[in-house]
Write a protein that holds these residues in place. Structure first.
Motif, PDB file in Angstrom:
ATOM      1  N   GLU A  79      22.167   7.430  -8.284  1.00  9.20           N
ATOM      2  CA  GLU A  79      23.140   6.482  -7.846  1.00  9.20           C
ATOM      3  C   GLU A  79      24.701   7.160  -7.980  1.00  9.20           C
ATOM      4  O   GLU A  79      25.394   7.082  -6.645  1.00  9.20           O
ATOM      5  N   VAL A  80      24.879   7.839  -8.837  1.00 10.27           N
ATOM      6  CA  VAL A  80      26.135   8.573  -8.847  1.00 10.27           C
ATOM      7  C   VAL A  80      26.302   9.673  -7.768  1.00 10.27           C
ATOM      8  O   VAL A  80      27.388   9.909  -7.140  1.00 10.27           O
ATOM      9  N   VAL A  81      25.224  10.352  -7.721  1.00  9.69           N
ATOM     10  CA  VAL A  81      25.246  11.284  -6.608  1.00  9.69           C
ATOM     11  C   VAL A  81      25.324  10.988  -5.435  1.00  9.69           C
ATOM     12  O   VAL A  81      26.216  11.469  -4.465  1.00  9.69           O
ATOM     13  N   ALA A  82      24.574   9.725  -4.983  1.00 11.84           N
ATOM     14  CA  ALA A  82      24.629   9.160  -3.703  1.00 11.84           C
ATOM     15  C   ALA A  82      26.160   8.794  -3.325  1.00 11.84           C
ATOM     16  O   ALA A  82      26.357   8.501  -2.224  1.00 11.84           O
ATOM     17  N   LEU A  83      26.917   8.553  -4.318  1.00  9.42           N
ATOM     18  CA  LEU A  83      28.151   8.062  -3.808  1.00  9.42           C
ATOM     19  C   LEU A  83      28.941   9.016  -3.330  1.00  9.42           C
ATOM     20  O   LEU A  83      29.652   8.915  -2.409  1.00  9.42           O
ATOM     21  N   GLY A  84      28.588  10.348  -3.241  1.00  8.06           N
ATOM     22  CA  GLY A  84      29.451  11.308  -2.460  1.00  8.06           C
ATOM     23  C   GLY A  84      29.102  11.340  -0.949  1.00  8.06           C
ATOM     24  O   GLY A  84      29.694  12.097  -0.093  1.00  8.06           O
ATOM     25  N   ARG A  85      27.887  10.364  -0.389  1.00  6.00           N
ATOM     26  CA  ARG A  85      27.699  10.293   0.875  1.00  6.00           C
ATOM     27  C   ARG A  85      28.682   9.075   1.539  1.00  6.00           C
ATOM     28  O   ARG A  85      28.569   8.832   2.651  1.00  6.00           O
ATOM     29  N   THR A  86      29.464   8.404   0.545  1.00  7.30           N
ATOM     30  CA  THR A  86      30.137   7.183   1.020  1.00  7.30           C
ATOM     31  C   THR A  86      31.058   7.401   2.046  1.00  7.30           C
ATOM     32  O   THR A  86      31.049   6.655   3.136  1.00  7.30           O
ATOM     33  N   PRO A  87      31.686   8.451   2.221  1.00  4.26           N
ATOM     34  CA  PRO A  87      32.711   8.908   3.426  1.00  4.26           C
ATOM     35  C   PRO A  87      31.766   8.766   4.877  1.00  4.26           C
ATOM     36  O   PRO A  87      32.506   8.747   5.793  1.00  4.26           O
ATOM     37  N   TYR A  88      30.637   8.939   4.937  1.00  2.94           N
ATOM     38  CA  TYR A  88      29.934   9.301   6.145  1.00  2.94           C
ATOM     39  C   TYR A  88      29.281   8.067   6.420  1.00  2.94           C
ATOM     40  O   TYR A  88      28.325   7.926   7.538  1.00  2.94           O
TER      41      TYR A  88
END
Length: 244
Positions: A79-88
Motif C-alpha cells: 500500500e505504501v508503494v502504491a501511493l507512488g501511483r497517486t499522481p496518475y
C-alpha cells in the motif's frame, strides 16, 4: 542558511551532495523537490519553473525519498508503494492489475520480493527505507531525489541501492554522508560548506584532498584497488598535530 547555490544537472546523471552536518543538504533537496520555495532564484526542471506548476504535475516530475520518513504503521508495504501511483490516478480512482504489477516489480527491484502484504510495523528500518525507494520507483518520474538513502541499510543494500540508482536511466540527486560512496557512484559531486555550494564537479575534482581537508578536516588519498586497479578514495583522520 544556504546561499548562492547555482548548478545544472544533466539528464541521466547521478549527482551527489555532500557536506558536514548542518551544511544545508536536506534544505537544498527539499527546495529542489518543491517543498521549500527559494528566497531568491528558481528551480527549473526541463526549463519549467517547479514552483509554477501544480502539485500533481510536480509529483509526476520529481520523486523524493526523504530522510527518516516514517510511513504509517497501519499500512501494508504494498500500500505504501502504491501511493507512488497517486499522481496518475483520476479523482477517487483506484489502481488495477497494472498498478499491482508495478508495485511488485518495484519491491523486487529493492530486494523485497513477496513483501507486499507485510505490515509496515513488522519491517526493520532498512526494509522501510527500501519500501520508500520502491514507492519512488513506481512514481516513475524523470528526476529522483534521495536524502541520505543509505541510512539504516547494511553494506550489501547500500551498494545495491546506489548501483540501482545508476541503472535506472533517470536523473538522480542524492545526499550522502559517506564520501567514498559518493566518489564511487556519482558522476559529479556538489560540496556544501559554510552556507555556500562549491561548483559541481567530477568526484576526482570535487573530493580532492585539499577540499576534504578544509571542509571535513580529514586526510584523503586515492589508491588503486588491488584487483581492478580502479582508484578508490581512502579517508583517514588528520594527524592531531595538524588540526586547527
Amino acid at each position: 542558511m544556504l546561499t548562492n547555490a547555482s548548478f545544472t544537472v544533466l539528464a541521466g546523471e547521478t549527482v551527489g551532495i555532500v557536506g558536514p552536518n548542518g551544511s544545508g543538504k536536506t534544505t537544498l533537496l527539499r527546495t529542489i523537490a518543491g517543498l521549500i520555495r527559494p528566497v531568491h532564484g528558481s528551480v527549473l526542471v526541463n526549463g519549467v519553473g517547479l514552483h509554477r506548476i501544480s502539485a500533481r504535475q510536480r509529483a509526476r516530475t520529481i520523486a523524493l525519498v526523504a530522510q527518516d520518513e516514517q510511513p504509517s504503521a497501519d499500512l501494508l508495504a504494498g500500500e505504501v508503494v502504491a501511493l507512488g501511483r497517486t499522481p496518475y490516478l483520476p479523482p477517487w480512482g483506484a489502481g488495477g492489475v497494472e498498478e499491482q504489477d508495478a508495485v511488485e516489480a518495484a519491491l523486487r527491484a529493492v530486494d523485497l520480493d513477496g513483501f507486499a502484504e507485510r505490515p509496515v510495523h513488522r519491517l526493520s528500518g532498512g526494509e522501510r527505507q527500501r519500501v520508500l525507494l520502491a514507492r519512488a520507483l513506481v512514481q516513475d518520474t524523470p528526476l529522483l531525489l534521495m536524502d541520505e538513502p543509505t541510512n539504516h541499510l547494511d553494506i550489501t543494500h547500500q551498494l545495491d541501492l546506489l548501483a540501482l540508482a545508476r541503472e535506472l536511466g533517470r536523473t538522480v540527486v542524492l545526499s550522502l554522508h559517506d564520501l567514498a560512496l559518493a566518489d564511487r557512484y556519482c558522476d559529479r559531486v556538489l560540496v556544501l560548506h559554510r552556507g555556500r555550494a562549491h561548483s559541481l564537479e567530477p568526484p576526482a575534482v570535487a573530493l580532492r584532498a585539499e577540499v576534504l581537508d578544509t571542509v571535513f578536516g580529514v586526510h584523503a588519498t586515492r589508491i588503486p584497488h588491488p584487483d581492478t586497479g580502479i582508484p578508490h578514495l581512502l579517508i583517514t583522520a588528520r594527524p592531531q598535530s595538524s588540526r586547527a
